[in-house]
Design an enzyme around this catalytic site. Structure first.
Site, short mmCIF file in Angstrom:
data_model
loop_
_atom_site.label_atom_id
_atom_site.label_comp_id
_atom_site.label_asym_id
_atom_site.label_seq_id
_atom_site.Cartn_x
_atom_site.Cartn_y
_atom_site.Cartn_z
N LYS A 1 0.80 -1.23 0.00
CA LYS A 1 0.00 0.00 0.00
C LYS A 1 0.84 1.28 0.00
O LYS A 1 0.43 2.28 -0.56
CB LYS A 1 -0.93 0.02 1.22
CG LYS A 1 -2.10 -0.93 1.11
CD LYS A 1 -3.01 -0.79 2.31
CE LYS A 1 -4.10 -1.83 2.29
NZ LYS A 1 -5.02 -1.75 3.41
N ASP B 1 -9.75 3.02 2.78
CA ASP B 1 -9.74 2.43 4.13
C ASP B 1 -10.21 3.44 5.18
O ASP B 1 -10.91 3.08 6.13
CB ASP B 1 -8.32 1.97 4.51
CG ASP B 1 -7.92 0.67 3.83
OD1 ASP B 1 -8.82 -0.10 3.45
OD2 ASP B 1 -6.70 0.44 3.68
#
Ligand code: NDP
Length: 281
Positions: free
Chosen positions: A71, A107
């Site tokens: 990520k 997220d």
């Protein structure tokens, strides 16, 4: 819809990735909504990440999800990132537009939606303790300060990483975000309203491990675990037993996927279908 020559492809890049529930969730939604799209998982070692991302461009992918451990590393490989992903320094969703790759972080908003649904209130004005300082913790802290938390304490095994997160977060808002050491955990936990586990502790494989002494949890605390599993994580089981409100990470998985789905398709995701597929293999 049958996969054909015109089918658009979306993938998840991770290492490992076999456990991912995202293909089952998104493929079920594409069928449900009659979209000519397919979602596949690719296990990509760190060394191959640049060529995998280049492949998204050259093969004309519609988009991708990115999961651990890529990520943060993927950010430098994209053409642009939105403001939130830039602040957090981590991308979990890529949208391809005529070969240009734009990174997003769903997220943070996914965490917030799941928290508000499970807790029944916003974290605005709440005193919060976040355990962990990795990619998930960065998204959680960003979400909490943007939602107007009163203050956020961050505790991590590697304290330098917690300090780096707090130093970055000081530029995100005026909300105080402070790294705390193990010796301060008891005092701080007693004062907070919300505890979020954003470490990997509780994942299958670290079974029975709990990221903070459970006798610190009391009735009146809300405890959220970003780690998701088929049943409650050991932390949530213990917190539930002590009368705390508990919020499972599966709902965050569902909510971040809904936002990504909207970015790729322009449609509302079938959230109940996602919930169903997120909790069954
Ligand atoms: P990272 O690898 O970036 O960070 C892992 C964090 O866990 C670090 O803070 C690390 O501490 C800590 N940690 C790991 N093992 C231990 C241990 N044995 N003892 C103490 N601390 C430990 O991972 P991510 O932040 O990307 O992911 C963390 C978790 O969140 C994963 O389980 C992931 O599946 C989950 N997640 C869930 C999402 C959802 O939608 N529900 C979305 C995103 C993530 P240190 O810095 O000291 O190494």
């Amino acid at each position: 819809m049958e996969v054909g020559a015109g089918t658009g492809v979306i993938c998840i890049l991770g290492h490992p990735v076999r456990h991912s529930r995202s293909p089952a969730m998104h493929n079920a939604a594409f069928v449900d909504q009659g979209l000519d799209l397919v979602y596949v998982a690719f296990d990509v070692a760190e060394v191959h990440l640049p060529s995998a991302v280049e492949g998204l461009r050259s093969l004309g992918f519609v988009g991708a999800n990115v999961t651990a451990p890529h990520k943060e590393a993927v950010v430098a490989l994209l053409d642009e990132t939105d403001d939130l992903a830039t602040k957090i320094g981590a991308v979990n969703t890529i949208v391809a537009d005529h070969g240009r790759l734009r990174g997003h972080n769903t997220d943070a908003e996914g965490f917030l939606r799941a928290l508000e649904r499970g807790w029944g209130r916003s974290p605005a004005g709440a005193r919060c303790l976040v355990l962990g300082a990795g990619g998930a913790a960065r998204a959680v802290v960003a979400a909490l300060v943007h939602a107007g938390a009163a203050e956020v304490a961050v505790h991590n095994r590697t304290s330098a990483r917690a300090q780096r997160l707090c130093s970055d977060a000081s530029a995100w808002s005026t909300v105080p975000v402070q790294a705390i050491e193990t010796r301060e955990l008891g005092r701080v936990t007693a004062q907070v309203d919300l505890i979020v586990n954003a470490t990997s502790i509780g994942l299958a494989g670290t079974f029975k491990a709990i990221p903070l002494p459970v006798d610190m949890v009391r009735e009146g605390h809300a405890v959220m675990d970003v780690v998701y599993s088929d049943s409650m994580t050991p932390l949530l089981k213990a917190a539930h037993g002590r009368g705390a409100t508990v919020i499972e990470g599966t709902e965050m998985l569902v909510q971040q996927a809904c936002i990504a789905y909207g970015l790729w398709t322009g449609r509302d995701a079938p959230v109940e279908l996602f919930r169903n597929r997120a909790s069954s293999d």
